[in-house]
Design a protein around this motif. Structure first.
Motif, short mmCIF file in Angstrom:
data_model
loop_
_atom_site.label_atom_id
_atom_site.label_comp_id
_atom_site.label_asym_id
_atom_site.label_seq_id
_atom_site.Cartn_x
_atom_site.Cartn_y
_atom_site.Cartn_z
N THR A 5 48.05 60.25 12.02
CA THR A 5 47.37 61.15 11.11
C THR A 5 46.60 60.33 10.07
O THR A 5 46.85 59.14 9.89
N ARG A 6 45.69 60.99 9.40
CA ARG A 6 44.90 60.34 8.35
C ARG A 6 45.79 59.86 7.22
O ARG A 6 45.62 58.76 6.71
N GLU A 7 46.75 60.67 6.84
CA GLU A 7 47.65 60.32 5.74
C GLU A 7 48.49 59.09 6.08
O GLU A 7 48.72 58.23 5.24
N LEU A 8 48.94 59.01 7.32
CA LEU A 8 49.73 57.87 7.76
C LEU A 8 48.89 56.59 7.73
O LEU A 8 49.37 55.53 7.29
N LEU A 9 47.64 56.68 8.16
CA LEU A 9 46.76 55.51 8.15
C LEU A 9 46.39 55.08 6.73
O LEU A 9 46.21 53.89 6.47
N LEU A 10 46.27 56.05 5.82
CA LEU A 10 45.94 55.70 4.44
C LEU A 10 47.13 55.10 3.70
O LEU A 10 46.95 54.34 2.75
N LYS A 11 48.35 55.41 4.14
CA LYS A 11 49.54 54.84 3.50
C LYS A 11 49.81 53.42 3.96
O LYS A 11 50.40 52.63 3.24
N LYS A 12 49.38 53.11 5.18
CA LYS A 12 49.64 51.79 5.74
C LYS A 12 48.65 50.77 5.16
O LYS A 12 47.44 50.95 5.28
N PRO A 13 49.13 49.70 4.53
CA PRO A 13 48.21 48.72 3.94
C PRO A 13 47.53 47.87 5.03
O PRO A 13 48.14 47.49 6.02
N PHE A 14 46.26 47.61 4.82
CA PHE A 14 45.47 46.81 5.76
C PHE A 14 45.48 45.36 5.31
O PHE A 14 45.22 45.06 4.15
N ASN A 15 45.78 44.46 6.24
CA ASN A 15 45.76 43.03 5.97
C ASN A 15 45.03 42.32 7.10
O ASN A 15 45.11 42.74 8.26
N ASP A 16 44.34 41.26 6.77
CA ASP A 16 43.68 40.41 7.75
C ASP A 16 44.16 38.99 7.52
O ASP A 16 43.52 38.21 6.83
N PHE A 17 45.32 38.67 8.08
CA PHE A 17 45.92 37.36 7.84
C PHE A 17 45.17 36.23 8.52
O PHE A 17 45.29 35.08 8.11
#
Length: 121
Positions: A5-17
């Motif tokens: 869901t959109r809410e689930l994706l917005l809660k998950k932090p994005f990182n580019d290690f």
């Protein structure tokens, strides 16, 4: 199986290690607001680009179009994503010590063979 869901994706932090091992905020490439926008919206954008999430809101449709390059970025999130893409796809700089040995061998010079070398005593 969990639906994305959109809410689930917005809660998950994005990182580019791979490109930013210490995070966006510590890289010096992005401001605090830009790093927050990447961390907040990055998973949503990558999921839409990979086809894992279909946008339904007009905001998401515009965000996807800007991420694909179909329209010019208008919102701060779209501009930040465009800046991020430009940073990770920039050409790598050459060595500060000049060309390496592998570059000299690629010129096709055959003067390195032992037959051509003359040694004087």
């Amino acid at each position: 199986m969990t639906t994305i869901t959109r809410e689930l994706l917005l809660k998950k932090p994005f990182n580019d290690f791979r490109n930013y091992p210490y995070g966006f905020a510590r890289s010096g490439d992005f401001s605090i607001r830009e790093s927050d926008a990447l961390t907040h919206y990055g998973c949503l954008i990558t999921a839409m680009l990979n086809g894992e999430f279909k946008p339904t809101l007009q905001e998401d449709i515009d965000l996807l179009a800007a991420a694909k390059g179909e329209q010019a970025p208008a919102t701060p999130v779209e501009k930040t994503w465009a800046k991020y893409q430009a940073r990770i796809h920039r050409p790598k700089v050459a060595s500060m010590y000049g060309k390496g040995k592998f570059a000299d061998d690629s010129l096709g010079s055959s003067s390195d063979t032992e037959d051509d070398l003359i040694v004087e005593d």
